[in-house]
Scaffold this motif. Structure first.
Motif, PDB file in Angstrom:
ATOM      1  N   ARG A 114      31.189   6.782 -19.894  1.00 42.96           N
ATOM      2  CA  ARG A 114      30.358   5.746 -19.256  1.00 42.96           C
ATOM      3  C   ARG A 114      29.025   5.673 -20.000  1.00 42.96           C
ATOM      4  NH1 ARG A 114      30.348   8.384 -13.493  1.00 42.96           N
ATOM      5  NH2 ARG A 114      30.445  10.219 -14.831  1.00 42.96           N
ATOM      6  N   GLU A 115      29.144   5.627 -21.332  1.00 38.21           N
ATOM      7  CA  GLU A 115      27.957   5.739 -22.185  1.00 38.21           C
ATOM      8  C   GLU A 115      26.938   4.633 -21.970  1.00 38.21           C
ATOM      9  OE1 GLU A 115      30.979   6.454 -23.197  1.00 38.21           O
ATOM     10  OE2 GLU A 115      30.842   8.478 -24.020  1.00 38.21           O
ATOM     11  N   GLN A 116      27.369   3.472 -21.442  1.00 34.98           N
ATOM     12  CA  GLN A 116      26.402   2.393 -21.231  1.00 34.98           C
ATOM     13  C   GLN A 116      25.335   2.797 -20.216  1.00 34.98           C
ATOM     14  OE1 GLN A 116      29.524   2.357 -20.220  1.00 34.98           O
ATOM     15  NE2 GLN A 116      29.817   1.327 -18.244  1.00 34.98           N
ATOM     16  N   ALA A 219      22.502  -2.998 -27.595  1.00 37.52           N
ATOM     17  CA  ALA A 219      23.650  -2.084 -27.585  1.00 37.52           C
ATOM     18  C   ALA A 219      24.947  -2.830 -27.238  1.00 37.52           C
ATOM     19  CB  ALA A 219      23.403  -0.960 -26.588  1.00 37.52           C
ATOM     20  N   LYS A 220      24.869  -3.721 -26.263  1.00 35.61           N
ATOM     21  CA  LYS A 220      26.051  -4.499 -25.862  1.00 35.61           C
ATOM     22  C   LYS A 220      26.528  -5.386 -27.004  1.00 35.61           C
ATOM     23  CE  LYS A 220      27.611  -7.745 -22.290  1.00 35.61           C
ATOM     24  NZ  LYS A 220      27.197  -8.541 -21.090  1.00 35.61           N
ATOM     25  N   LYS A 221      25.592  -5.986 -27.731  1.00 35.19           N
ATOM     26  CA  LYS A 221      25.923  -6.853 -28.862  1.00 35.19           C
ATOM     27  C   LYS A 221      26.615  -6.060 -29.970  1.00 35.19           C
ATOM     28  CE  LYS A 221      22.468  -8.264 -31.365  1.00 35.19           C
ATOM     29  NZ  LYS A 221      21.233  -8.979 -31.804  1.00 35.19           N
ATOM     30  N   VAL A 222      26.096  -4.845 -30.237  1.00 35.08           N
ATOM     31  CA  VAL A 222      26.675  -4.006 -31.300  1.00 35.08           C
ATOM     32  C   VAL A 222      28.078  -3.550 -30.930  1.00 35.08           C
ATOM     33  CG1 VAL A 222      26.463  -1.764 -32.456  1.00 35.08           C
ATOM     34  CG2 VAL A 222      24.461  -3.240 -32.209  1.00 35.08           C
ATOM     35  N   LYS A 223      28.284  -3.160 -29.675  1.00 30.88           N
ATOM     36  CA  LYS A 223      29.603  -2.683 -29.258  1.00 30.88           C
ATOM     37  C   LYS A 223      30.633  -3.806 -29.286  1.00 30.88           C
ATOM     38  CE  LYS A 223      31.925   0.320 -26.025  1.00 30.88           C
ATOM     39  NZ  LYS A 223      31.786   1.313 -24.948  1.00 30.88           N
TER      40      LYS A 223
END
Length: 496
Positions: A114-116, A219-223
């Motif tokens: 749950r790294e987010q 972070a969401k964009k990179v993932k």
């Protein structure tokens, strides 16, 4: 041809002493009538009472005064310097136990898969560290732990840098009781560390939420699309480099929990000790308690000198951190020799800060002795004639931005500037705590991206992120945070 190298803070501040001493031969000395401020019980200059000293009473400063200035400055600021040294010893003992490292490592492991959620949780934890004790160099240990976890989860090394550096950095920007920013500045402004804490909490909350959203969006964009990473060209290389490393196993023990409990309670007591309203709320209870205890022959004498919360100053705060250090040493079962050496080594790490305080205070000593402080205040008072309080507060923030580059030491900057800026705030009809908040916010903003920061440059080196890439990543955030701070300062000034 050799490249120019910026001198250290010590040299820079001593050169300022020399320059100020030279100015005392050019700028005439003067004086203000003073009055005792009811809130702080300190003498403050009275607006409109400036008088230039006669020529036979002028006291320009020479070589002897310049050489004596740092020593006299250290004597003048000995209570704050000792406080800093004891804080260093306290942090040294806490770091020796490994409790902070173990606690954050446990959070990282608990959230595996749950790294987010690591982003908001860790950023809040680092921000608390930055806000309470100026967490900076201590963050370096967490990069080798966090970077592999995030890369394995589909993020990049820049995300890890953002979580740690921006989390702790925004905490320093919104310092509540950070002894190296708020504490020292409050001391030289002659007000309690607790003054303005509500405003600083608002700044901390708003800027932290904004920064967390900024980091989570990146972070969401990179993932979702690794090619969107600002270091996408290093993806394969970084995976090979970081995922081959194994973080050292750190067990979170019961002693670690106890150490962190004492650590947290120390700052809670510190906050209660310096917030003025705490004195009003507990004084009756305290008086009843002391009257009851006084009837007990031996115990009454032991506790007879205890000051009520809300009325503490640097002496009581120094005692608090020294006592907490001893308690933590007992909890962790440190031997006497281990405790004393650890405490002394921690104090030694901050000896440079204590010396900077002395040298910086020497600047004020020279200005005061040469009568120049009153003259500079008089000039500032003249500039404030057509300047509203909101404009003054915002100009203070903008003034501290370049000054934070020139004097990278937050403690040195506070010691250097507060003796001038605090009385100017009085003339402008602005609370001194607003100037302190402007100073620490500006310093915090600058330290998020300045290339002179060993913490930022060290973090980027560990994460293998070029400084130019990091600058491209954060410059809009830093600009936005500056605007947010100025808006909050403006509202606070209008409401005060």
């Amino acid at each position: 041809m050799k490249k120019f190298k910026m001198p250290t803070a010590y040299t820079l501040l001593f050169l300022i002493i020399v320059v100020i001493a030279a100015f005392t031969w050019i700028i005439p000395g003067g004086h203000y009538d003073t009055k005792v401020d009811k809130a702080t019980e300190k003498e403050i200059p009275v607006s409109g009472t400036y008088q230039q000293l006669p020529s036979d009473e002028q006291t320009p400063q020479g070589v002897w005064e310049v050489l004596n200035a740092p020593i006299n400055g250290f004597f003048d600021a000995k209570d704050i310097a000792l406080f800093v040294l004891v804080i260093g010893g306290f942090l040294g003992v806490v770091m020796k136990t490994g409790a902070i490292d173990a606690g954050i490592t446990r959070v990282i492991r608990k959230l595996k898969g749950r790294e987010q959620w690591l982003i908001p949780i860790l950023m809040v934890l680092f921000a608390i560290g930055g806000s309470t004790y100026g967490m900076a160099e201590e963050t370096i240990a967490f990069y080798p732990i966090l970077i592999p976890v995030l890369i394995a989860a589909g993020y990049d090394a820049l995300t890890a840098v953002s979580i740690i550096a921006l989390g702790a950095g925004v905490g320093c920007l919104g310092s509540t009781v950070n002894p190296f920013a708020t504490g020292i500045a409050s001391g030289f402004a002659g007000i309690s560390i607790g003054d303005g804490m509500g405003l600083r909490l608002i700044i901390l909350a708003v800027t932290l939420i904004f920064t967390i959203i900024f980091v989570m969006r990146y972070a969401k964009k990179v993932k979702a699309d690794p090619s969107k990473s600002l270091i996408a060209q290093m993806k394969t290389e970084n995976e090979q480099h970081f995922l081959s490393q194994k973080a050292e196993e750190v067990t979170f023990t019961g002693r670690h929990k106890a150490v962190l409990t004492v650590f947290g309670l120390t700052f809670v007591v510190m906050i209660l000790g310096v917030i003025p309203w705490a004195y009003k709320f507990n004084i009756t209870i305290f008086e009843d308690f002391t009257k009851a205890v006084a009837k007990i022959p031996f115990i009454g004498k032991l506790l007879g000198g205890v000051l009520p919360l809300g009325d503490w100053w640097f002496g009581e705060l120094t005692m608090l951190f020294l006592t907490s250090s001893i308690i933590i040493a007992f909890i962790y079962r440190m031997k006497e020799s281990e405790f004393t050496s650890t405490f002394v080594n921690g104090a030694r790490d901050l000896l440079g800060v204590a010396l900077i305080i002395g040298i910086s205070r020497g600047i004020t000593v020279v200005m005061d002795a040469g009568g120049m402080t009153a003259t500079v205040l008089h000039w500032g008072e003249g500039m404030l004639d057509n300047m509203g309080s909101v404009l003054f507060t915002n100009l203070s923030f903008l003034f501290y931005l370049p000054l934070s580059f020139l004097v990278p030491s937050t403690s040195g900057l506070a010691t250097l500037s507060m003796p001038i800026m605090a009385p100017l705030a009085d003339f402008a009809g602005v609370g001194r705590h607003l100037v302190i908040t402007a100073y620490q916010s500006a310093s915090g903003v600058v330290n998020l991206l300045t290339p002179t920061s060993a913490v930022i440059m060290g973090a980027l080196a560990i994460a293998r992120v070029p400084y130019s890439t990091y600058l491209k990543h954060v410059w809009k955030l830093v600009l936005s945070l500056s605007v947010i701070v100025m808006v909050i300062l403006s509202i606070a000034t209008m409401m005060s």
